[in-house]
Design a protein around this motif. Structure first.
Motif, PDB file in Angstrom:
ATOM      1  N   HIS A   1      40.931  54.552  39.002  1.00 23.83           N
ATOM      2  CA  HIS A   1      42.289  54.203  38.397  1.00 23.83           C
ATOM      3  C   HIS A   1      42.491  53.057  38.167  1.00 23.83           C
ATOM      4  O   HIS A   1      43.221  52.893  36.997  1.00 23.83           O
ATOM      5  CB  HIS A   1      43.163  54.876  39.474  1.00 23.83           C
TER       6      HIS A   1
ATOM      7  N   GLY B   1      51.661  55.639  43.467  1.00 26.25           N
ATOM      8  CA  GLY B   1      50.805  54.732  42.582  1.00 26.25           C
ATOM      9  C   GLY B   1      50.302  53.574  43.494  1.00 26.25           C
ATOM     10  O   GLY B   1      49.272  52.933  43.233  1.00 26.25           O
TER      11      GLY B   1
ATOM     12  N   GLY C   1      53.012  50.661  38.931  1.00 29.33           N
ATOM     13  CA  GLY C   1      54.018  51.717  38.390  1.00 29.33           C
ATOM     14  C   GLY C   1      55.079  51.944  39.491  1.00 29.33           C
ATOM     15  O   GLY C   1      55.191  51.195  40.332  1.00 29.33           O
TER      16      GLY C   1
ATOM     17  N   HIS D   1      43.163  46.971  32.692  1.00 24.22           N
ATOM     18  CA  HIS D   1      44.480  47.381  32.278  1.00 24.22           C
ATOM     19  C   HIS D   1      44.059  49.098  31.953  1.00 24.22           C
ATOM     20  O   HIS D   1      43.667  49.462  30.906  1.00 24.22           O
ATOM     21  CB  HIS D   1      45.135  46.961  31.113  1.00 24.22           C
ATOM     22  N   HIS D   2      44.276  49.960  32.851  1.00 22.99           N
ATOM     23  CA  HIS D   2      44.064  51.260  32.919  1.00 22.99           C
ATOM     24  C   HIS D   2      45.603  52.336  33.468  1.00 22.99           C
ATOM     25  O   HIS D   2      45.722  51.608  34.442  1.00 22.99           O
ATOM     26  CB  HIS D   2      42.988  51.781  33.818  1.00 22.99           C
ATOM     27  N   ARG D   3      46.001  52.916  32.467  1.00 22.22           N
ATOM     28  CA  ARG D   3      47.195  53.748  32.775  1.00 22.22           C
ATOM     29  C   ARG D   3      48.310  52.629  33.362  1.00 22.22           C
ATOM     30  O   ARG D   3      48.541  51.560  32.553  1.00 22.22           O
ATOM     31  CB  ARG D   3      46.902  54.585  34.172  1.00 22.22           C
ATOM     32  N   GLU D   4      48.973  52.697  34.437  1.00 22.86           N
ATOM     33  CA  GLU D   4      50.119  51.630  34.790  1.00 22.86           C
ATOM     34  C   GLU D   4      49.549  50.490  35.705  1.00 22.86           C
ATOM     35  O   GLU D   4      50.131  49.835  36.150  1.00 22.86           O
ATOM     36  CB  GLU D   4      51.051  52.401  35.702  1.00 22.86           C
ATOM     37  N   TYR D   5      47.957  50.709  35.771  1.00 20.21           N
ATOM     38  CA  TYR D   5      47.567  49.629  36.484  1.00 20.21           C
ATOM     39  C   TYR D   5      46.976  48.391  35.782  1.00 20.21           C
ATOM     40  O   TYR D   5      45.858  48.561  35.099  1.00 20.21           O
ATOM     41  CB  TYR D   5      46.440  50.246  37.354  1.00 20.21           C
TER      42      TYR D   5
END
Length: 273
Positions: A14, A77, A72, A50-54
């Protein structure tokens, strides 16, 4: 866990980062846009993922290595971020966020240092029974207090309530005026118990960190006071500055402990900053 559930032993599924992309304590804001705002005070910084909200940046503050990763909104999360950073060797976490105060003497812009949390969220219950306490590590709490004193920011220490819902779970009306069962008495009940504030991640972070023998704490800026009706996004950068300074203080504390042969920080040790 079989291999199909752990697709990459180094780059985390993630977070999208590996062992070379993180260093030192990890600060955990919710909003990805807060990551560069926190890191702009550091001496050096690089975006490492930087992947999804991370969103992750790593650099140095007061010469000490430091990482910040957004999680997030909410405990699920945040739990993923802790799990995957722990896989990479991180041992210290500091939640950096905003919150709603529920005690009348607290002002917008003040900071809240969480010493423990009401587990009114579901993520931590996936890990351990409800009676297990969500408590901050005393060294992280000490460092956060020292940072506030050093920087001259007004702060409060005490118990936080972490929820899964910004609306119903915090006693606010939902769409069309919907109110959850017993919502009308929630804030008063928590006030009477001495709880300071609402937010949405601390309880899970503290619970998981304790279960894994990691250090964790939380500092949040007050954006709203539910008693006085004040609401302003004031002092947004204060919590990040305090957390960054606390991380540097923790590094100094760890060196003093090592020199003294001490397993934990105590009042008999002296910190020279």
């Amino acid at each position: 866990m079989d291999d199909s559930e752990n697709p990459n032993s180094e780059v985390q599924y993630h977070l999208g980062i590996g062992p070379d992309d993180t260093a030192g304590p990890v600060l955990l804001p919710g909003d990805p846009e807060r990551v560069p705002k926190i890191a702009e005070a550091w001496e050096s910084v690089e975006e490492t993922g930087h992947h999804r909200e991370y969103r992750t940046m790593t650099g140095r503050y007061e010469g000490e290595p430091l990482t910040v990763t957004s999680t997030g909104i909410g405990s699920p999360g945040a739990a993923i971020a802790v799990e995957e950073h722990a896989n990479l060797g991180t041992g210290t976490f500091i939640r950096v966020g905003s919150c709603g105060a529920i005690q009348p003497e607290m002002s917008v812009g003040d900071l809240v240092i969480t010493t423990g949390a009401v587990r009114q969220e579901g993520t931590s219950k996936e890990y351990v029974r409800e009676e297990y306490p969500a408590t901050a590590h005393p060294e992280v709490t000490t460092a956060l207090v020292a940072a506030c004193e050093e920087l001259g920011y007004d702060y409060h220490c005490g118990v936080t309530c972490s929820t899964d819902s910004f609306y119903a779970g915090q006693g606010r009306p939902g769409f069309g005026g919907f109110e959850a069962a017993e919502a009308d008495g929630l804030v008063e009940e928590l006030q009477n118990a001495g709880v300071l504030n609402f937010e949405m991640e601390a309880a899970a972070l503290l619970t998981i960190a304790n279960l894994y023998d990691l250090r964790a704490g939380a500092v949040c800026t007050v954006y709203a006071n539910r008693v006085t009706g004040e609401f302003r996004t004031e002092g947004e950068r204060r919590a990040g500055e305090v957390a960054s300074t606390a991380a540097a203080i923790l590094a100094a504390m760890d060196r003093v402990k090592a020199d003294a042969g001490a397993d934990r920080w105590h009042a008999g040790l002296t910190l020279d900053r």
